[in-house]
Enzyme design. Structure first.
Site, short mmCIF file in Angstrom:
data_model
loop_
_atom_site.label_atom_id
_atom_site.label_comp_id
_atom_site.label_asym_id
_atom_site.label_seq_id
_atom_site.Cartn_x
_atom_site.Cartn_y
_atom_site.Cartn_z
N GLU A 159 0.86 -1.18 0.00
CA GLU A 159 0.00 0.00 0.00
C GLU A 159 0.89 1.23 0.00
OE1 GLU A 159 -3.42 2.40 2.57
OE2 GLU A 159 -2.42 0.67 3.46
N ASP A 165 5.01 4.62 3.77
CA ASP A 165 4.76 6.04 3.95
C ASP A 165 6.05 6.67 4.44
OD1 ASP A 165 1.68 7.56 4.37
OD2 ASP A 165 3.52 8.67 4.83
N ASP A 210 -2.17 12.16 -2.59
CA ASP A 210 -2.24 13.55 -3.04
C ASP A 210 -2.35 13.55 -4.57
OD1 ASP A 210 -1.67 16.21 -3.83
OD2 ASP A 210 -0.36 16.52 -2.10
N ASP A 269 -10.58 10.09 -3.12
CA ASP A 269 -11.65 11.09 -3.06
C ASP A 269 -11.48 12.12 -4.17
OD1 ASP A 269 -10.36 13.83 -1.42
OD2 ASP A 269 -9.23 11.98 -1.60
#
Length: 239
Positions: A52, A77, A126, A160
């Site tokens: 991920e 991350d 992002d 989103d």
């Protein structure tokens, strides 16, 4: 979050066996020591590895690991304070098939070897509006993924951002990639299954604001051809 709280989390991160934090000199223009060895040295099995990208607090990585004990999962991350939550949960609950990597995604070719990864999840990245070379679904990054993704390996994009969704659809279509699944509102259209219904911290916030969540899955096979940047109209999408 206070500075003291961040420092506390950073110190605790150092104690987590499931969290790998390579220094810059370990991945910059050189192969990381675990490249090609994740199955053997971290998981101790030959099960498929799913990663991920931009995993944040690790909600997706953890939930997928719990749902699929026959696969291995790595959340990636650069934010150590965010990774702390997922890593702590994995440590305390002894989840053997989940790990985390604190690393810039730009260096990902240094981290994984050929055909080492079976599937990729990109969750709420992002959209990098106006910064194409930073976008995680740009041809630049897709080429990086192809260096370690197994043949017919799938990339999943859950976001989103309508901007990022439409850009990635155009990129996949114009590079003749196979689209496996697509939806512009997974909850509104009843598309969200058991896996897509897993919610991250940020996703819950977007849903409270009434923002639709989109999904796209595709197989990024370049067929030996150079990948091209898509021709599309970004002015149609504000997010």
């Amino acid at each position: 979050m206070s500075g003291k709280d961040k420092l506390r989390k950073f110190r605790e991160n150092e104690t987590f066996k499931c969290l790998l934090q390579p220094a810059l000199e370990e991945v910059f223009r050189k192969d990381y020591r675990l490249k090609g060895k994740w199955n053997r040295e971290i998981f101790g099995n030959d099960n498929p590895i799913v990663i991920e990208l931009g995993c944040g607090k690790g909600e997706y990585t953890v939930a997928l690991a719990q749902k699929f004990p026959d696969r291995n999962f790595i959340g990636i991350d650069i934010k150590g304070a965010r990774l702390w939550k997922g890593a702590k949960y994995v440590e305390e609950n002894h989840i053997a098939n989940a790990a985390f990597l604190r690393c810039r995604i730009e260096f990902i070719e240094s981290v994984f070897g050929p055909s080492e990864i079976s599937e990729i999840w990109i969750t709420f990245a992002d959209p990098q509006i106006g910064r194409d070379k930073k976008r995680l679904t740009s041809p630049l990054f897709i080429r990086r993924y192809l260096s370690f993704l197994k043949k017919n390996g799938i990339i999943n994009l859950k976001t989103d951002s309508r901007y990022l969704h439409e850009y990635t659809v155009a990129m996949a279509e114009q590079n003749n990639m196979k689209i496996c699944g697509i939806c512009k509102d997974i909850y509104g259209e009843g598309y969200a299954d058991e896996i897509l219904s897993i919610k991250t911290f940020y996703e819950s916030q977007y849903l409270e604001k009434g923002i639709p969540i989109t999904y796209l899955s595709f197989i990024p096979d370049s067929n030996g051809k150079e990948l091209i940047d898509p021709i599309w109209n970004p002015d149609l999408w504000e997010r």
